[in-house]
Enzyme design. Structure first.
Site, PDB file in Angstrom:
ATOM      1  N   ASN A  11       0.829  -1.212   0.000  1.00 29.24           N
ATOM      2  CA  ASN A  11       0.000   0.000   0.000  1.00 29.24           C
ATOM      3  C   ASN A  11       0.860   1.257   0.000  1.00 29.24           C
ATOM      4  O   ASN A  11       0.610   2.205  -0.722  1.00 29.24           O
ATOM      5  CB  ASN A  11      -0.907   0.027   1.237  1.00 29.24           C
ATOM      6  CG  ASN A  11      -1.992  -1.004   1.158  1.00 29.24           C
ATOM      7  OD1 ASN A  11      -2.820  -0.963   0.254  1.00 29.24           O
ATOM      8  ND2 ASN A  11      -1.977  -1.950   2.083  1.00 29.24           N
ATOM      9  N   LYS A  12       1.902   1.218   0.853  1.00 26.34           N
ATOM     10  CA  LYS A  12       2.793   2.385   0.929  1.00 26.34           C
ATOM     11  C   LYS A  12       3.542   2.573  -0.390  1.00 26.34           C
ATOM     12  O   LYS A  12       3.699   3.688  -0.870  1.00 26.34           O
ATOM     13  CB  LYS A  12       3.818   2.184   2.041  1.00 26.34           C
ATOM     14  CG  LYS A  12       3.254   2.325   3.425  1.00 26.34           C
ATOM     15  CD  LYS A  12       4.404   2.232   4.402  1.00 26.34           C
ATOM     16  CE  LYS A  12       3.937   2.306   5.830  1.00 26.34           C
ATOM     17  NZ  LYS A  12       5.065   2.185   6.758  1.00 26.34           N
ATOM     18  N   ASP A  68       8.077   5.790   9.050  1.00 30.71           N
ATOM     19  CA  ASP A  68       7.276   5.235  10.132  1.00 30.71           C
ATOM     20  C   ASP A  68       6.154   6.225  10.392  1.00 30.71           C
ATOM     21  O   ASP A  68       6.358   7.437  10.313  1.00 30.71           O
ATOM     22  CB  ASP A  68       8.112   5.004  11.390  1.00 30.71           C
ATOM     23  CG  ASP A  68       7.414   4.014  12.310  1.00 30.71           C
ATOM     24  OD1 ASP A  68       7.095   2.901  11.855  1.00 30.71           O
ATOM     25  OD2 ASP A  68       7.141   4.355  13.478  1.00 30.71           O
ATOM     26  N   ASP A 151      -7.454   4.193   7.963  1.00 25.25           N
ATOM     27  CA  ASP A 151      -8.112   5.058   6.974  1.00 25.25           C
ATOM     28  C   ASP A 151      -9.640   5.117   7.114  1.00 25.25           C
ATOM     29  O   ASP A 151     -10.219   6.193   6.957  1.00 25.25           O
ATOM     30  CB  ASP A 151      -7.758   4.603   5.546  1.00 25.25           C
ATOM     31  CG  ASP A 151      -6.398   5.122   5.098  1.00 25.25           C
ATOM     32  OD1 ASP A 151      -5.831   5.991   5.783  1.00 25.25           O
ATOM     33  OD2 ASP A 151      -5.892   4.641   4.066  1.00 25.25           O
ATOM     34  N   ARG A 177       1.867  11.031   4.641  1.00 22.25           N
ATOM     35  CA  ARG A 177       2.984  10.400   3.927  1.00 22.25           C
ATOM     36  C   ARG A 177       3.363  11.230   2.702  1.00 22.25           C
ATOM     37  O   ARG A 177       4.533  11.435   2.427  1.00 22.25           O
ATOM     38  CB  ARG A 177       2.626   8.961   3.530  1.00 22.25           C
ATOM     39  CG  ARG A 177       3.841   8.171   3.027  1.00 22.25           C
ATOM     40  CD  ARG A 177       3.567   6.687   2.903  1.00 22.25           C
ATOM     41  NE  ARG A 177       3.122   6.117   4.155  1.00 22.25           N
ATOM     42  CZ  ARG A 177       1.862   5.890   4.475  1.00 22.25           C
ATOM     43  NH1 ARG A 177       0.896   6.133   3.633  1.00 22.25           N
ATOM     44  NH2 ARG A 177       1.546   5.391   5.652  1.00 22.25           N
TER      45      ARG A 177
HETATM   46  P1  IMP Z   1       4.030   1.933   9.919  1.00 17.81           P
HETATM   47  O1  IMP Z   1       4.814   1.498  11.103  1.00 17.81           O
HETATM   48  O2  IMP Z   1       4.576   3.124   9.232  1.00 17.81           O
HETATM   49  O3  IMP Z   1       3.744   0.791   8.993  1.00 17.81           O
HETATM   50  O4  IMP Z   1       2.628   2.415  10.439  1.00 17.81           O
HETATM   51  C1  IMP Z   1       2.073   1.930  11.623  1.00 17.81           C
HETATM   52  C2  IMP Z   1       0.600   1.725  11.477  1.00 17.81           C
HETATM   53  O5  IMP Z   1      -0.024   2.989  11.280  1.00 17.81           O
HETATM   54  C3  IMP Z   1       0.161   0.868  10.305  1.00 17.81           C
HETATM   55  O6  IMP Z   1       0.147  -0.479  10.617  1.00 17.81           O
HETATM   56  C4  IMP Z   1      -1.233   1.362  10.049  1.00 17.81           C
HETATM   57  O7  IMP Z   1      -2.142   0.756  10.915  1.00 17.81           O
HETATM   58  C5  IMP Z   1      -1.130   2.819  10.432  1.00 17.81           C
HETATM   59  N1  IMP Z   1      -0.930   3.637   9.229  1.00 17.81           N
HETATM   60  C6  IMP Z   1       0.244   4.028   8.659  1.00 17.81           C
HETATM   61  N2  IMP Z   1      -0.001   4.786   7.578  1.00 17.81           N
HETATM   62  C7  IMP Z   1      -1.347   4.854   7.459  1.00 17.81           C
HETATM   63  C8  IMP Z   1      -2.202   5.491   6.518  1.00 17.81           C
HETATM   64  O8  IMP Z   1      -1.796   6.156   5.554  1.00 17.81           O
HETATM   65  N3  IMP Z   1      -3.516   5.316   6.737  1.00 17.81           N
HETATM   66  C9  IMP Z   1      -4.028   4.620   7.782  1.00 17.81           C
HETATM   67  N4  IMP Z   1      -3.272   3.999   8.669  1.00 17.81           N
HETATM   68  C10 IMP Z   1      -1.933   4.124   8.515  1.00 17.81           C
END
Ligand code: IMP
Length: 193
Positions: A11-12, A68, A151, A177
């Protein structure tokens, strides 16, 4: 320029690929044949982003960036924050995380929250950081089916739709992001010229 995005989150990748200009050749962990999870054990979002970038830089000696993200909810003193991915415990998933969040906010009128992304870049051995923040409100129930994570319950400021009801294009115009990525791209582009 070749650069690695230290993620295996599709997704990212999809979100970021749409933003990166053509003169930057973006690769990811699969392109390095690296299929392990990088530990995220630091106590801050910044700490995790830096740890992930340094981990890949040390192992492969490449230009790399890692992100992150955390959802910080005002009425919960900034929770789930750095623990956003595993808010509902070890066996959690997005659905369970959202369920716990809505339960913890039940009857709470203060729905203010923000997503914060930190990108750590290691370019030619030097560390740089970029931040992206989007403010919004946590809705009372999930809405929409696009996107990922929190989201469906995050309604960005000035909107009535959740991130999950917006197209990727619309989310990318305002998301945490994309704000951090645009700062990253502008920095890298200056290094190329
Ligand atoms: P990560 O460690 O950057 O992967 O993000 C930690 C958690 O934040 C993820 O598992 C998602 O649940 C949430 N997260 C990160 N980015 C988004 C986004 O763009 N939309 C919604 N949830 C997000």
């Amino acid at each position: 320029m070749n650069i690695i995005f230290a993620t295996s989150n599709l997704n990212k990748l999809k979100e970021i690929e749409n933003l990166i200009p053509k003169d930057i050749n973006l690769n990811n962990l699969k392109d390095l044949n690296f299929n392990e999870e990088i530990p995220e054990n630091e106590k801050t979002i910044e700490g995790n982003a830096i740890y992930k970038a340094k981990f890949i830089h040390t192992k492969f000696n490449v230009n790399v960036f890692a992100d992150d993200t955390g959802l910080e909810v005002e009425a919960l003193n900034g929770e789930p924050g750095v623990y956003s991915a595993r808010y509902a415990g070890k066996e959690c998933n997005s659905h369970k995380n959202i369920e716990k969040l809505l339960k913890n906010l039940i009857n709470n009128k203060n729905r203010r929250a923000r997503f914060k992304t930190i990108i750590a870049l290691i370019l030619n051995g030097k560390l740089y950081q970029f931040e992206g923040i989007v403010n919004g409100l946590i809705s009372h129930s999930s809405k929409g089916n696009k996107g990922f994570g929190y989201d469906p319950v995050f309604v960005p400021e000035g909107y009535s739709k959740s991130f999950s009801e917006l197209s990727l294009y619309e989310k990318n115009k305002i998301s945490h992001r994309s704000i951090a990525v645009k700062k990253l791209i502008s920095f890298i582009s200056k290094q190329l010229n």
